[in-house]
Motif scaffolding. Structure first.
Motif, PDB file in Angstrom:
ATOM      1  N   THR A 139     -14.426  83.228  30.536  1.00 59.42           N
ATOM      2  CA  THR A 139     -14.919  84.040  29.423  1.00 59.42           C
ATOM      3  C   THR A 139     -13.807  84.900  28.839  1.00 59.42           C
ATOM      4  O   THR A 139     -13.626  84.995  27.624  1.00 59.42           O
ATOM      5  N   SER A 140     -13.042  85.561  29.704  1.00 59.04           N
ATOM      6  CA  SER A 140     -11.979  86.448  29.247  1.00 59.04           C
ATOM      7  C   SER A 140     -10.902  85.690  28.476  1.00 59.04           C
ATOM      8  O   SER A 140     -10.441  86.134  27.415  1.00 59.04           O
ATOM      9  N   PHE A 184     -12.241  84.665  24.821  1.00 60.55           N
ATOM     10  CA  PHE A 184     -12.511  85.674  23.806  1.00 60.55           C
ATOM     11  C   PHE A 184     -11.418  86.733  23.692  1.00 60.55           C
ATOM     12  O   PHE A 184     -11.113  87.194  22.584  1.00 60.55           O
ATOM     13  N   ASP A 185     -10.846  87.148  24.790  1.00 63.81           N
ATOM     14  CA  ASP A 185      -9.791  88.156  24.711  1.00 63.81           C
ATOM     15  C   ASP A 185      -8.502  87.575  24.140  1.00 63.81           C
ATOM     16  O   ASP A 185      -7.668  88.300  23.616  1.00 63.81           O
ATOM     17  N   SER A 206     -18.100  87.302  17.049  1.00 64.89           N
ATOM     18  CA  SER A 206     -17.737  86.289  18.032  1.00 64.89           C
ATOM     19  C   SER A 206     -18.134  86.747  19.440  1.00 64.89           C
ATOM     20  O   SER A 206     -18.686  85.980  20.230  1.00 64.89           O
ATOM     21  N   TRP A 207     -17.805  88.032  19.722  1.00 64.48           N
ATOM     22  CA  TRP A 207     -18.230  88.557  21.012  1.00 64.48           C
ATOM     23  C   TRP A 207     -19.757  88.643  21.091  1.00 64.48           C
ATOM     24  O   TRP A 207     -20.353  88.324  22.115  1.00 64.48           O
ATOM     25  N   LYS A 208     -20.371  89.105  19.997  1.00 65.97           N
ATOM     26  CA  LYS A 208     -21.828  89.225  19.994  1.00 65.97           C
ATOM     27  C   LYS A 208     -22.477  87.847  20.122  1.00 65.97           C
ATOM     28  O   LYS A 208     -23.465  87.687  20.859  1.00 65.97           O
ATOM     29  N   TRP A 252     -22.076  86.666  23.627  1.00 65.74           N
ATOM     30  CA  TRP A 252     -22.998  87.412  24.468  1.00 65.74           C
ATOM     31  C   TRP A 252     -24.431  86.950  24.251  1.00 65.74           C
ATOM     32  O   TRP A 252     -25.192  86.775  25.209  1.00 65.74           O
TER      33      TRP A 252
END
Length: 598
Positions: A258-259, A262-263, A292-294, A297
């Motif tokens: 995940t990191s 997105f990061d 993108s994060w939302k 999530w």
């Protein structure tokens, strides 16, 4: 498909018992789905675009004001839902679903309680059912929430770049796989720990219940129980450690993937599009970073909630399985009501074996019981006496032979009407945290019942104790809920239990060890009272004290599930068989005891 069927089953229960909760959960999901998408994408995009285009501050302030008003209304609804709708629904579901379980438990065969697996599943169902129903419904609301929010966010992101959406969906698919794997590991761990936890809970219960306090203080059984608790604790810890290694590996893989996506990945793509290609605006960039994060999530959370339904299904399946259990001792098609009077009971070549038992407990047993007879069942422990009583009362059905009442098979009549002719006191009788009157009636007491309760207590020999209680039959028994409640001695409690058979209008009185908690004098007085009060009734009793059996019309001596001797006391003494040997052995023991006391 099983997961879907179980989800629909549980949602159907919720919609049936709490329709308002079901409806408002859907509304709550729609409302918060809109909030998530508006605040994270549309509002951010509109705000940054207005700032980038140099819109007047008043226009920007108006947008913020509209959003604030929307928030206030949404949070008012949120608090109303969680402080009023959800708590009331949770309580209602608890009451109604537990009632379903209690009703089902009361209707199942007594044999079900001989199965440890059934008992574990029953406890599991009771602990999980209503809470699981609430979680299924709330998860449904969350899924609606995420679907609405995800649809809006994807629509906005597709206008920026389709690759962002595809990258997010790919990352989510991988994490969902890991989530399903983790759920399976957790369920395996829980299933492995349940029986061990039940052992640990038993030890804890023994140490805090007053019933066991004296034995624990006067013996070393506490050391035995502590050893069992330590073993159970070690088993639980071992299970946690073994499954923890797998859960650690799965969780680490999920977090790292995940990191990195997105990061690093999506942020680089957006910076490139804005600074190198100039293909997106500042509003697009800001909205896309947030969205993108939302979106990740929301989709990941959506998959989590969908995956939860697999977990819900595993628990719901146990609940459904328990509710679907069918009693084998039940009303047969066309069963009729047993009409009085009682004209006789006959056992013809009856055989019975407990499920999975290697050999029968009752073997080809036959006997005839006539109205008004006093029948005694005697024999050493394990002879089958208590099992025979349970067969007579249709708590079990024979595996061979038949039981007839009034010349017809017992199964020809409804269970309620057949069992209604019996009044019974078992060795393991229970005293309830209720008034004396309610304990005698085992039902709700009204003033009209006083004429049943008082004579019944008199017949059982409880009158003297009753006169010493200021509140009489309204006295609360046990101190479970009333600090002024009365704890009875074993003999006093047994008299309450015996009073129940006199309070019930029945034809046959069954007494399984009716005087085991009484001294010899009280035993003699009680037996005289019982026989006098039950003069017109049929009495079947089990007793290890053979002095009691002298009052019986017929004595049946059982051994290994068979009748080896039968007759009156005098006849069996003349026969000089096993009954006579047992009687003389007890008489000699009592004589020696009397000499020692002198």
């Amino acid at each position: 498909m099983k997961t879907l069927r179980n989800a629909l089953f549980m949602l159907g229960r919720v919609a049936k018992y709490t329709p308002a909760f079901f409806f408002w959960t859907i509304v709550e999901g729609l409302v918060w789905g809109c909030i998530h998408s508006f605040t994270s994408v549309l509002f951010i995009k509109s705000l940054f675009d207005m700032i980038g285009a140099g819109e007047p501050f008043a226009h920007v302030l108006a947008l913020v004001g509209w959003m604030a008003a929307f928030f206030i209304l949404a949070y008012l609804f949120h608090e109303w839902y969680w402080q009023f709708i959800e708590p009331q629904a949770r309580q209602t579901l608890h009451e109604r679903m537990q009632a379903d379980l209690f009703q089902k438990a009361g209707s199942l065969d007594l044999a079900a309680y001989d199965d440890p697996g059934f008992y574990t599943d029953f406890i599991w169902a009771i602990n999980e059912a209503d809470g699981r129903a609430v979680r299924v419904t709330e998860d449904m609301g969350k899924i609606i929430n995420r679907v609405v929010s995800t649809a809006v966010i994807i629509g906005v992101l597709l206008t920026v770049d389709v690759w962002i959406v595809l990258a997010i969906c790919g990352g989510v698919a991988f994490t969902v796989f890991l989530k399903l794997w983790r759920t399976k590991i957790q369920f395996q761990r829980d299933q492995e720990m349940k029986p061990v936890q039940r052992r640990a809970d038993y030890v804890g219960r023994v140490f805090y219940l007053a019933d066991y306090a004296k034995e624990i203080r006067l013996s070393q059984v506490g050391d035995v129980l502590s050893r069992d608790f330590d073993r159970a604790a070690e088993g639980l810890l071992d299970s946690v450690k073994r499954h923890g290694k797998k859960l650690f590996a799965v969780g680490t893989a999920r977090s790292i993937s995940t990191s990195m996506l997105f990061d690093v990945g999506i942020l680089i793509l957006l910076v490139y599009k804005m600074s190198a290609q100039h293909s997106i605006t500042l509003g697009d960039f800001a909205a896309s970073v947030s969205a993108s994060w939302k979106l990740f999530w929301q989709i990941n959370n959506l998959m989590d909630y969908l995956a939860n339904f697999r977990e819900h299904s595993l628990y719901t399946e146990k609940f459904r399985t328990f509710l679907s259990c069918k009693a084998t001792v039940c009303d047969r098609p066309g069963a009729k009501t047993l009409a009085p009077p009682f004209r006789g009971l006959e056992l013809k070549n009856v055989t019975f074996a407990y499920p999975n038992a290697e050999k029968p407990v009752i073997r080809g047993l036959s006997m005839t019981i006539r109205p008004g007879q006093k029948i005694a069942l005697v024999g050493y422990n394990g002879a089958g006496k208590s099992t025979l009583i349970k067969l007579i009362m249709r708590l079990y059905d024979p595996t061979g032979g038949t039981i007839e009442i009034n010349g017809e098979p017992a199964s020809s009549f409804t269970l309620a009407s057949y069992r209604g002719i019996f009044g019974a006191v078992f060795q393991d009788y229970q005293i309830f945290a209720a008034s004396i009157a309610e304990n005698v009636l085992t039902d709700v007491y009204t003033d009209a019942d006083e004429n049943r309760v008082l004579p019944s207590l008199a017949h059982s020999g409880f009158s003297e104790k009753l006169h010493s209680l200021p509140n009489g039959i309204a006295t609360q028994l046990t101190k479970e809920f009333d600090p002024d409640g009365v704890n009875l001695s074993g003999g006093e409690a047994q008299k309450i239990a015996i009073a129940r058979v006199f309070a019930k209008p029945c034809d046959i009185v069954i007494l399984d060890e009716p005087s085991s908690a009484l001294d010899p004098i009280s035993e003699y007085e009680l037996n005289q009272t019982i026989m006098s009060a039950a003069l017109d009734k049929t009495v079947i009793f089990i007793s290890h004290r053979l002095s009691t059996t002298r009052m019986a019309d017929v004595i049946y001596m059982l051994e290994n599930g068979e009748i080896i001797e039968q007759g009156s006391h005098d006849e069996l003494m003349t026969l000089n068989g096993k009954y006579a040997a047992m009687f003389r052995m007890q008489a000699e023991k009592y004589n020696l005891k009397e000499k020692a006391e002198v």
